[in-house]
Design a protein around this motif. Structure first.
Motif, PDB file in Angstrom:
ATOM      1  N   ALA A 162       0.735  -1.167   0.106  1.00 61.61           N
ATOM      2  CA  ALA A 162       0.032   0.042  -0.069  1.00 61.61           C
ATOM      3  C   ALA A 162       0.818   1.362   0.006  1.00 61.61           C
ATOM      4  CB  ALA A 162      -0.952   0.151   1.133  1.00 61.61           C
ATOM      5  N   THR A 163       2.036   1.275   0.679  1.00 62.21           N
ATOM      6  CA  THR A 163       2.834   2.249   0.831  1.00 62.21           C
ATOM      7  C   THR A 163       3.481   2.658  -0.559  1.00 62.21           C
ATOM      8  OG1 THR A 163       3.293   2.112   3.147  1.00 62.21           O
ATOM      9  CG2 THR A 163       4.962   3.528   1.813  1.00 62.21           C
ATOM     10  N   ALA A 164       4.135   1.696  -1.115  1.00 61.99           N
ATOM     11  CA  ALA A 164       4.739   1.305  -2.581  1.00 61.99           C
ATOM     12  C   ALA A 164       3.723   1.878  -3.869  1.00 61.99           C
ATOM     13  CB  ALA A 164       5.535   0.579  -2.897  1.00 61.99           C
ATOM     14  N   GLN A 165       2.371   1.259  -3.564  1.00 60.85           N
ATOM     15  CA  GLN A 165       1.810   1.368  -4.923  1.00 60.85           C
ATOM     16  C   GLN A 165       0.291   1.968  -4.722  1.00 60.85           C
ATOM     17  OE1 GLN A 165       3.163   0.669  -7.870  1.00 60.85           O
ATOM     18  NE2 GLN A 165       4.976  -0.043  -7.041  1.00 60.85           N
ATOM     19  N   GLY A 166      -0.020   1.816  -3.491  1.00 60.22           N
ATOM     20  CA  GLY A 166      -1.614   2.463  -3.083  1.00 60.22           C
ATOM     21  C   GLY A 166      -2.257   1.584  -3.122  1.00 60.22           C
TER      22      GLY A 166
END
Length: 396
Positions: A162-166
Motif C-alpha cells: 500500500a505504501t509503495a503502490q497504493g
C-alpha cells in the motif's frame, strides 16, 4: 450414507490442506482493511476512529452472512459453499481495487466480507466431517492456523504494498490470490459423508441442539468476550509498533507476520492438548485465564522490548481458544446443525470484533494504549464462568 456428487474418498489430511488454503485466502482478503490502518492514518491523514470504521466494514459484512452460509453448508455441502464464497470474495477485492473514495472503499469491503464468511463454516465442516473425534482437536487446530497464516501474509503484503503502490494495486493482488484459490477449491474439495436426511430424522440429528440445551449459547457468549483481546492485538499491533515503538512499516509488518507463527503453534498445541485430555472445554477455560493475564501485563509493562515480547506472546494466547470452541460447537451441533451452529458461533465473535477497531481506536485516543490493553484484559475473566462443564457422553 450420502457424499458429494463425486465418488472419491480423499485423504483426510489432504482435505485439511484444502480447507486451510481456502481459509488463508479468505483471511487475507478479509483482513486487508485492518492492515491498511497505518496507511490511512499515518499517510492519508484519517483519524484512528475513521480508519477503524473502514477496517470494520468487512467484519460487518461477514457478521450478517455467517448463519446463512452455515445453513447453506448444512443443506448443500462444503464444496458449493466454498466455491460461491470465493467467487464473491474475488469480485469484492477487484471492486475495492478499482473504486475511488473512502465511502465506496468501505462498501466494497462490506461486500467482500459478505462472501468471506463462506470459508469459516465450510472449511471447519470439512475437518469435522473427515476426521475422527480422537484426532479432531489436533486437525482443527492445524486448520485454524489458516487464520494466523493469513494474517501473517496480510501483514507482510498489505502495509508495504500500500505504501509503495497504493490501495488499488494491493487489492488487485489479493483478488488474483483469491481467484487462484477458487480454481483449487473447485478441483479438489470433496464433501464428507453424512447420514441421509431420512436417517438423520429418525435418529434426532435434524432436531435443534439449542432446544433445551444452553451449552452452545454459553460457548457463543464466552467466545464473543474472548475475541476482543484477539482483535485488539490483530488490529492495533502494527500501528502500535510504528506509532509508539518507532519501528518502520516494513520492520513492524515483518514482526507482526512472524508473531503469527506463535499463534499458529498455539492453535495446534491446544488442539493436541484437547485430544489428549478428552475435552475441549477444560482447556478453553484455562486459555481464558492466560489471555487475561497476558493483556493485563501488556498494559502494565513500560520497557519497549519487554512490551514487544509480551504482545508477541499475546498474538498466540488470544487466538488459542478459537479452535477449541469451534470444535466443541461443531461436535455438539452434529452433521445437520454444525454449519448453522458454527455460523452463530462466528456471528457472535464478529459482532463484537466489528466494533473493536472503532471503539478500541477511540479508547486509545482518549486513554492511551496501556490503559486500553489492560481494560481489554478484564473481558477474558468474565468469559471463564460462561464456559459449560462437560457432560457424560459428550464427544471428546
Amino acid at each position: 450414507m450420502t457424499t458429494s456428487a463425486t465418488t472419491r474418498t480423499p485423504s483426510p489430511w489432504f482435505m485439511l490442506v484444502v480447507s486451510m488454503v481456502a481459509q488463508v485466502a479468505g483471511t487475507v482478503a478479509n483482513n486487508a482493511a485492518p492492515f491498511l490502518i497505518p496507511y490511512l492514518h499515518l499517510e492519508q491523514g484519517l483519524s484512528l476512529t475513521h480508519a477503524g470504521l473502514i477496517a470494520a466494514a468487512p467484519l460487518a459484512g461477514t457478521t450478517v452472512s455467517l448463519v446463512a452460509w452455515g445453513a447453506l453448508v448444512d443443506r448443500l455441502g462444503e464444496r458449493l459453499s466454498l466455491t460461491v464464497g470465493l467467487v464473491g470474495i474475488t469480485a469484492g477485492a477487484v471492486a475495492a481495487g478499482l473504486v475511488e473514495g473512502y465511502g465506496a472503499l468501505a462498501v466494497c469491503f462490506f461486500f467482500l466480507g459478505l462472501f468471506a464468511g463462506s470459508s469459516n463454516s465450510a472449511s471447519g465442516r470439512l475437518v469435522v466431517g473427515w476426521f475422527p473425534a480422537e484426532r479432531r482437536g489436533t486437525a482443527m487446530g492445524i486448520r485454524q492456523t489458516g487464520l494466523p497464516i493469513g494474517v501473517g501474509i496480510t501483514a507482510l503484503l498489505v502495509p508495504t504494498l500500500a505504501t509503495a503502490q497504493g490501495i488499488g494495486t494491493t487489492m488487485l493482488v489479493i483478488a488474483a490470490l483469491c481467484a487462484a484459490t477458487t480454481v483449487f477449491t473447485v478441483v479438489f474439495v470433496v464433501d464428507p459423508p453424512r447420514p441421509d436426511r431420512a436417517t438423520a430424522r429418525t435418529t434426532g440429528q435434524l432436531a435443534s441442539p439449542y432446544r433445551g440445551d444452553r451449552r452452545l449459547v454459553r460457548i457463543h457468549l464466552a467466545s464473543a468476550l474472548l475475541v476482543v483481546p484477539q482483535f485488539t492485538v490483530w488490529t492495533f499491533m502494527l500501528v502500535w509498533l510504528i506509532d509508539t515503538k518507532d519501528l518502520g512499516a516494513a520492520a513492524a509488518g515483518g514482526l507482526v507476520a512472524a508473531s503469527q507463527l506463535v499463534g499458529a503453534a498455539a492453535r495446534i498445541g491446544v488442539g493436541w492438548w484437547s485430544d489428549r485430555v478428552g475435552s475441549r472445554l477444560r482447556p478453553l477455560r484455562q486459555v481464558a485465564v492466560v489471555a487475561a493475564l497476558t493483556m493485563l501485563l501488556l498494559g502494565a509493562v513500560e520497557s519497549t522490548w519487554v512490551a514487544i515480547v509480551v504482545i508477541v506472546v499475546a498474538t498466540g494466547v488470544t487466538v488459542a481458544d478459537n479452535g477449541l470452541a469451534f470444535t466443541a460447537v461443531a461436535e455438539i451441533g452434529g452433521p445437520y446443525w454444525a454449519g448453522k451452529a458454527m455460523g452463530w458461533q462466528n456471528t457472535g465473535q464478529y459482532l463484537i470484533a466489528m466494533v473493536v477497531p472503532p471503539v478500541v481506536g477511540a479508547a486509545v485516543t482518549q486513554h492511551g494504549y496501556a490503559w486500553t490493553f489492560a481494560a481489554v484484559g478484564v473481558l477474558p475473566l468474565l468469559a471463564i464462568p460462561l464456559v459449560p462443564r462437560e457432560r457424560v457422553g459428550d464427544p471428546a
